[in-house]
Scaffold this active site. Structure first.
Site, PDB file in Angstrom:
ATOM      1  CB  CYS A  87      40.222  42.313  37.852  1.00 51.58           C
ATOM      2  SG  CYS A  87      39.524  40.652  37.796  1.00 51.58           S
ATOM      3  CG  HIS A 195      44.515  41.004  39.793  1.00 51.57           C
ATOM      4  ND1 HIS A 195      43.715  41.867  40.491  1.00 51.57           N
ATOM      5  CD2 HIS A 195      43.691  40.052  39.293  1.00 51.57           C
ATOM      6  CE1 HIS A 195      42.459  41.463  40.421  1.00 51.57           C
ATOM      7  NE2 HIS A 195      42.413  40.367  39.702  1.00 51.57           N
ATOM      8  CD  GLU A 197      45.829  44.396  41.884  1.00 46.76           C
ATOM      9  OE1 GLU A 197      46.287  44.485  40.731  1.00 46.76           O
ATOM     10  OE2 GLU A 197      44.729  43.842  42.135  1.00 46.76           O
TER      11      GLU A 197
END
Lengths: 220, 86
Positions: A87, A195, A197
């Site tokens: 990002c 994302h 994560e």
């Protein structure tokens, strides 16, 4: 596996990245403040996290890309250490020149925040090998400036060389050729708007992100 | 001395903010607005610099190193001499 997460003023996914890495690799990453000029020796992975470094002032990622830590990041990337920019981290990597192109305001002008189905466009990369040929993952997206642009020659080269790693199934931001994530020429630097994560536990709504970190771990 | 740096998106780079501005203006009845492009203006106050050419060269370097992203933007620099304070 030894890893580091770079922390810029305004990063807000640095801890998400650290928790994901620790859960998957069993080792706590070093958190490196942007004013440092050296990274720890022997790293296998460096993450430029998501967030709003410097409040997105001037251009997203522009000021972070001129931080004191960036020359060390470039050195490690040139040595072949795996680097993931998520990002805002993707925007930072483009601004440093480690990845080609730029990320503009979303074509629809809206901030988009939703689980996003992605095609794994290169299943053999250093970041996707652990998916073992699986073709689709769902990662959350949350961004206002994710509209990937590059000139036509660069786009052709990215596609021709297998450097488009993830593609949107349902393009949320106007990105050229539905590009969600790309790698550098050497294949060790990945930038992506979604994302991974934030998708490492079923309580997140899915754990498709695990395979990405697992891939880096297995290659380390 | 002052430098006024105008930064625009290159022709051909999609400018959704400019499009939204144009749509809003047409919504207000300004039907003559065919399009709008949005850029930014950065005004730099320069100290200790008296030569216009060397000031311009320094500001060019600032544009290349930080102020503009050549992948998507172009820039224009105006150097303005400021009258000394009385």
């Amino acid at each position: 596996m030894k890893s580091a997460v770079i922390v810029f003023p305004g990063s807000n996914c640095d801890r998400d990245a650290a928790v994901a890495i620790e859960g998957i690799t069993g080792q706590t990453p070093a958190m490196i403040w942007h004013k440092e000029t050296e990274l720890p020796d022997g790293l296998d992975l460096i993450v430029a996290p998501g967030g709003f470094s410097y409040g997105d002032y001037l251009r997203c990622g522009a000021i972070a890309a001129r931080s004191a830590i960036v020359p060390a990041l470039k050195r490690e990337a040139d040595r072949g250490v795996a680097v993931i920019g998520v990002c805002n981290g993707f925007q930072v990597l483009c601004e440093t020149g480690l990845l080609p192109g730029a990320l503009l305001r979303n074509a629809g002008l809206n901030f988009v925040c939703r689980p996003e189905p992605l095609e794994i466009a290169n299943a053999n990369s250093r970041f996707t090998a652990a998916y073992q040929g699986r073709r689709e993952v769902v990662f959350p997206i949350a961004h206002h400036d994710g509209n990937y642009v590059a000139d036509e020659d660069t786009l052709d080269r990215l596609e021709g060389d297998g450097r488009v790693i993830f593609r949107y199934r349902d393009n949320p931001n106007g990105s050229a050729r539905d590009i969600a994530g790309i790698s550098n020429e050497m294949g060790n630097v990945l930038g992506l708007m979604p994302h991974p994560e934030r998708a490492v536990d079923l309580l997140h709504g899915g754990d498709d992100g695990v395979g990405l970190f697992q891939s880096v771990l297995e290659a380390a | 001395m002052k430098a006024i740096v105008r930064i625009d998106l290159k022709q051909g780079v999609l400018d959704p903010q400019g499009q939204a501005v144009a749509n809003a203006l047409r919504g207000l009845g300004f039907d003559e607005v065919a399009s709008a492009r949005q850029g930014k203006l950065i005004e730099l106050e320069l100290t200790g610099e008296t030569n216009v050419d060397s000031a311009r060269a320094r500001v060019e370097e600032m544009c290349r190193k930080l102020l503009a992203n050549p992948v998507i933007e172009r820039y224009h620099i105006d150097i303005v001499a400021v009258a000394p304070a009385e």
